[in-house]
Design a protein around this motif. Structure first.
Motif, PDB file in Angstrom:
ATOM      1  N   PHE A 186      42.795  49.870  46.008  1.00 17.46           N
ATOM      2  CA  PHE A 186      42.527  48.429  46.009  1.00 17.46           C
ATOM      3  C   PHE A 186      42.979  47.834  47.339  1.00 17.46           C
ATOM      4  O   PHE A 186      43.871  48.377  48.006  1.00 17.46           O
ATOM      5  N   LEU A 205      45.684  42.043  47.551  1.00 17.98           N
ATOM      6  CA  LEU A 205      45.646  41.642  46.140  1.00 17.98           C
ATOM      7  C   LEU A 205      47.044  41.691  45.525  1.00 17.98           C
ATOM      8  O   LEU A 205      47.857  42.551  45.856  1.00 17.98           O
ATOM      9  N   GLU A 243      45.279  40.384  40.043  1.00 19.99           N
ATOM     10  CA  GLU A 243      44.114  40.613  40.914  1.00 19.99           C
ATOM     11  C   GLU A 243      43.872  42.118  41.086  1.00 19.99           C
ATOM     12  O   GLU A 243      42.729  42.571  41.183  1.00 19.99           O
ATOM     13  N   ASP A 249      42.510  43.499  37.659  1.00 21.28           N
ATOM     14  CA  ASP A 249      41.128  43.010  37.524  1.00 21.28           C
ATOM     15  C   ASP A 249      40.185  43.842  38.392  1.00 21.28           C
ATOM     16  O   ASP A 249      39.128  44.301  37.951  1.00 21.28           O
ATOM     17  N   TYR A 250      40.577  44.014  39.645  1.00 24.58           N
ATOM     18  CA  TYR A 250      39.742  44.741  40.611  1.00 24.58           C
ATOM     19  C   TYR A 250      39.508  46.179  40.132  1.00 24.58           C
ATOM     20  O   TYR A 250      38.369  46.672  40.137  1.00 24.58           O
ATOM     21  N   GLU A 293      37.269  46.475  37.096  1.00 26.15           N
ATOM     22  CA  GLU A 293      35.862  46.212  37.451  1.00 26.15           C
ATOM     23  C   GLU A 293      35.225  47.391  38.207  1.00 26.15           C
ATOM     24  O   GLU A 293      34.094  47.763  37.924  1.00 26.15           O
TER      25      GLU A 293
END
Length: 195
Positions: free
Chosen positions: A42, A46, A50, A53-54, A57
């Motif tokens: 990631f 972030l 965040e 979530d990333y 997804e």
């Protein structure tokens, strides 16, 4: 009842986690497990939810082309947020020890994000639970790592295991969230999606 609403839907859990699969079974949801590997990296900027979530997804991306109109794909990720940084899954005993020692006598946040995808929508939710460890001895940390080998767990521990029983003083928020799935939010979000 959610089970009745879901009878025309195909629920896909994209997770190899035995705990998440067990929660789906406990919720009496009919589902299939599909797995594809994703590199869990990631962007450095972030923070907190965040990150989860990333990651939740991006775990959905390899499946999107194959979704059918009646599919609901569910991906998720759990992270531990402590001292303004993410504690992921430890690579070895030294990393697990360092993580547990850093959390000893302090509080940290366990954050789980869940991403729901159909051919028409994508929705991501997250849940944060605050967990406080009492001061752990080096012998206790060593014993836990040697006997439970928590290298598949964010933050290097499982709350349902020995270290949770002897070390956790306080929890604010969802217990199942710390185990990797906020079941109350999963159930509500699924209900909203198919109503």
């Amino acid at each position: 009842m959610l089970q009745e609403k879901l009878k025309d839907w195909n629920l896909i859990l994209a997770s190899g986690s035995p705990r998440r699969q067990h929660f789906f079974e406990e919720l009496k949801l009919n589902f299939e497990v599909r797995l594809k590997s994703v590199e869990e990296v990631f962007p450095n900027h972030l923070k907190g939810h965040e990150v989860s979530d990333y990651l939740a997804e991006i775990k959905s991306f390899p499946f999107k082309e194959e979704l059918r109109p009646n599919d609901i794909l569910i991906t998720s990720d759990t992270v531990v947020w402590h001292n303004d940084k993410i504690l992921g899954k430890p690579l070895n005993k030294a990393e697990a020890f360092a993580m547990l020692e850093s959390m000893s006598g302090t509080s940290h946040e366990v954050i789980t994000s869940v991403c729901f995808c159909t051919t028409k929508i994508q929705k991501t939710i997250n849940c944060t639970t605050k967990v406080k460890f009492r001061k752990l001895t080096h012998a206790e940390i060593d014993f836990y790592i040697d006997n439970y080998k928590p290298f598949d767990k964010a933050g290097g521990y499982g709350i349902q295991e020995w270290i949770g029983h002897i070390g956790i003083e306080e929890i604010q928020g969802s217990y199942t969230n710390v185990m990797g799935l906020p079941t109350h939010l999963l159930y509500k979000t699924l209900s909203d999606l198919v109503s």
